[in-house]
Scaffold this motif. Structure first.
Motif, PDB file in Angstrom:
ATOM      1  N   SER A  24     -23.749  -5.875 -15.397  1.00 17.92           N
ATOM      2  CA  SER A  24     -25.137  -5.885 -15.842  1.00 17.92           C
ATOM      3  C   SER A  24     -25.396  -4.725 -16.792  1.00 17.92           C
ATOM      4  CB  SER A  24     -26.066  -5.820 -14.621  1.00 17.92           C
ATOM      5  OG  SER A  24     -25.842  -6.943 -13.779  1.00 17.92           O
ATOM      6  N   ARG A  48     -29.498  -8.318 -16.198  1.00 16.47           N
ATOM      7  CA  ARG A  48     -28.571  -9.024 -15.314  1.00 16.47           C
ATOM      8  C   ARG A  48     -27.899 -10.190 -16.048  1.00 16.47           C
ATOM      9  NH1 ARG A  48     -27.449  -6.233 -10.547  1.00 16.47           N
ATOM     10  NH2 ARG A  48     -29.348  -5.063 -10.005  1.00 16.47           N
ATOM     11  N   THR A  49     -26.640 -10.438 -15.699  1.00 18.26           N
ATOM     12  CA  THR A  49     -25.908 -11.616 -16.166  1.00 18.26           C
ATOM     13  C   THR A  49     -25.294 -12.285 -14.955  1.00 18.26           C
ATOM     14  OG1 THR A  49     -25.362 -10.606 -18.294  1.00 18.26           O
ATOM     15  CG2 THR A  49     -24.004 -12.476 -17.608  1.00 18.26           C
ATOM     16  N   ASN A  53     -32.826  -3.770 -13.684  1.00 19.30           N
ATOM     17  CA  ASN A  53     -31.728  -3.726 -14.643  1.00 19.30           C
ATOM     18  C   ASN A  53     -31.579  -5.081 -15.337  1.00 19.30           C
ATOM     19  OD1 ASN A  53     -30.689  -1.071 -14.327  1.00 19.30           O
ATOM     20  ND2 ASN A  53     -29.735  -1.681 -12.385  1.00 19.30           N
ATOM     21  N   ASN A 100     -22.420 -12.781  -9.737  1.00 17.50           N
ATOM     22  CA  ASN A 100     -23.074 -11.751 -10.536  1.00 17.50           C
ATOM     23  C   ASN A 100     -22.052 -11.094 -11.452  1.00 17.50           C
ATOM     24  OD1 ASN A 100     -25.378 -10.117 -11.207  1.00 17.50           O
ATOM     25  ND2 ASN A 100     -24.332  -8.428 -10.163  1.00 17.50           N
ATOM     26  N   SER A 110     -25.187  -6.934 -20.722  1.00 13.30           N
ATOM     27  CA  SER A 110     -25.786  -8.272 -20.601  1.00 13.30           C
ATOM     28  C   SER A 110     -26.215  -8.792 -21.974  1.00 13.30           C
ATOM     29  CB  SER A 110     -26.998  -8.223 -19.660  1.00 13.30           C
ATOM     30  OG  SER A 110     -26.585  -7.992 -18.336  1.00 13.30           O
TER      31      SER A 110
END
Length: 552
Positions: free
Chosen positions: A53, A3-4, A1, A50, A57
């Protein structure tokens, strides 16, 4: 996936922001949660978090999306982490207004007509936080048109407080009085509020959104971020650096062009005091040089300051001769370590200042004008723009003063609400004019360079003072003359030494105890003019009753 995530170093001095694209075979498959954590560790993170996502993102930097969102475009989200960099402002700083209402650009008294302002508010000494001058509104208002650059985001920043009572003070801003963006108000009940929503006629259906509170006598700093970008047309309000309102709708539907107008107004008990006003395209905490643009007579000096500094270094650059040709460094002006500029010769230049963090600002173009003597200004055509070189103040009155050349060759009246004690050396810019028989300089700016000894008065007969002797033009000089008092009126008396006809020479000193007919007096003062039966005539203007000495 996709992601941020963010991470922070163990010494808490480094913030790490990371976005990984995903769901795009052949470009980026994305990461799992543990893989994202490992990436943060490799980048130096000690702790991490985290974020949401997937298609949310997005990495947006300096006006553009820098990654490839999996939705194919930006997704609408409820919140985001934003970092505002006050070191690099992006566009070059462009200042529309930057003033603390101090001299030489503002003089005490009505603000109307001073540096583009209109209205009946006053410039009042001692009203500012530092004891300087400030704009004071007391059941009145003051407005100013502003010219902003092409940037669609502008900042308005000022300090304000109420004194003497909890009345109501309002700052309005927009294109014009009929096309208002919004307003910030100090309500009489102690609330600070901002106007939100459309309103036609008065405030219409717009409402006041409460921000925070204030106390009478307390200084608060108000900052407004105005955004008239396409499809935005909103503003945000900060008080003492904290954001209290965001995305407020404009009051008038037609207010969708550039910021062009400001107004401050007050009503009710007490007064509203305004100081340190700034309008420009950079964040209000970014360092900026003041004054932004000014004209200085050649030979004169003027201090500059770096707001939100202090400056650790100053530099003169882009020096140009009057014809626009580049000039060698130091030809037009120089600056010392405190920011005081000395103008050497006619031309123009700009000024750059750097603070301890390495942030810089550059001024607009500063003009250095040819420096004229008092005698040259007296000979100038009425209406001419002139710049007075070094002259010494000999007498100071409520709305004007007299200044003359050091060699006592020529003197004149200088119309200014700014007062300086006798002996002060001044520089000024303004317009030559004739008023009630006197040649005068109507000043635009006037400032002091230093103080020194006062030249002794020129002793002359009544005839010489009346300029009836060929070749003599003593008007405006500090003189001394004598004679017997021949007549006394409410605002003056006349004296004669026998060298002129009639009652002699007028002396403007209301209610002088020495003004008794028949007494012989010696009078010192500036030689001005006063209305008489046949029009303006020379008259001596003593600085105080001590300038009249009774001999018998």
């Amino acid at each position: 996936n996709p992601r941020t995530a963010l991470g922070i170093s163990q010494d808490r001095k480094t913030l790490i922001l990371a976005v990984v694209d995903g769901r795009q075979p052949g470009f980026s498959e994305g990461m799992t949660g543990p893989e994202m954590g490992q990436l943060l560790i490799e980048m130096g993170a000690y702790q991490g978090m985290n974020f949401d996502s997937g298609g949310s993102s997005t990495f947006y930097l300096n006006g553009a999306v820098r990654n490839r969102p999996s939705d194919g475009s930006e997704r609408r989200v409820a919140n985001a982490l934003a970092v505002w960099d006050t070191f690099d402002q992006g566009p070059p700083p462009a200042v529309a207004v930057a003033t603390g209402f101090e001299g030489p650009f503002f003089a005490p008294g009505a603000v109307n007509g001073q540096n583009g302002w209109s209205g009946s508010a006053s410039i009042t000494p001692g009203a500012a936080p530092d004891g300087g001058r400030a704009l004071v509104l007391d059941d009145n208002g003051a407005s100013r048109n502003v010219t902003t650059g092409a940037d669609k985001v502008q900042w308005i920043d000022f300090r304000a407080r109420r004194v003497g009572g909890a009345g109501t003070g309002t700052m309005l801003f927009g294109v014009s009085p009929s096309a208002v963006f919004g307003a910030v108000r100090f309500h009489s009940d102690g609330r600070i509020a901002a106007l939100a929503g459309l309103g036609a006629g008065g405030y219409g259906t717009a409402f006041w959104q409460n921000l925070t509170t204030y106390s009478v006598g307390e200084w608060r700093r108000v900052s407004v971020r105005v955004d008239y970008s396409s499809n935005v047309n909103r503003y945000s309000v900060y008080v003492d650096g904290r954001q209290y309102a965001a995305g407020l709708a404009y009051k008038d539907a037609g207010a969708n062009s550039s910021l062009q107008w400001l107004r401050f107004e007050d009503s009710g008990t007490g007064s509203w005091v305004i100081d340190d006003l700034y309008v420009g395209n950079t964040h209000y905490l970014y360092p900026r040089i003041e004054p932004e643009q000014v004209a200085i007579p050649a030979g004169g000096s003027l201090p500059f300051v770096l707001k939100n500094g202090p400056a650790t270094s100053w530099q003169v650059f882009e020096e140009r001769l009057p014809g626009g040709q580049a000039a060698a460094p130091g030809t037009v002006a120089s600056v010392d370590t405190s920011g005081r500029v000395t103008a050497s010769s006619p031309g123009s230049f700009r000024l750059r200042a750097t603070d301890s963090q390495g942030r810089q600002d550059a001024s607009g173009t500063v003009s250095v004008l040819p420096s004229l003597s008092v005698g040259e200004i007296r000979a100038a055509t009425d209406g001419s723009s002139v710049s007075l070189g070094r002259a010494v103040v000999t007498a100071s009155f409520a709305d004007h003063l007299y200044a003359q050349q050091e060699d006592r060759a020529s003197g004149m009246r200088v119309n200014s609400a700014e007062t300086f004690p006798p002996g002060t050396r001044i520089w000024a810019t303004g317009t030559a004019a004739t008023l009630a028989g006197e040649k005068v300089l109507n000043v635009q700016t006037v400032w002091a360079s230093e103080t020194g000894p006062l030249p002794a008065p020129l002793t002359m007969s009544n005839r010489e003072a009346a300029a009836t002797r060929p070749g003599l033009h003593p008007a405006g000089l500090l003189i001394r003359t004598s004679g017997r008092i021949t007549r006394v009126e409410a605002d003056r008396f006349y004296l004669s030494d026998g060298s002129t006809g009639g009652d002699g020479l007028a002396v403007l000193l209301p209610g002088s105890p020495a003004a008794n007919t028949g007494r012989f007096v010696v009078v010192s003062g500036a030689l001005g003019a006063a209305g008489g039966p046949t029009g303006p005539a020379p008259a001596v203007k003593p600085r105080s009753p001590e300038d009249v000495l009774v001999v018998d």
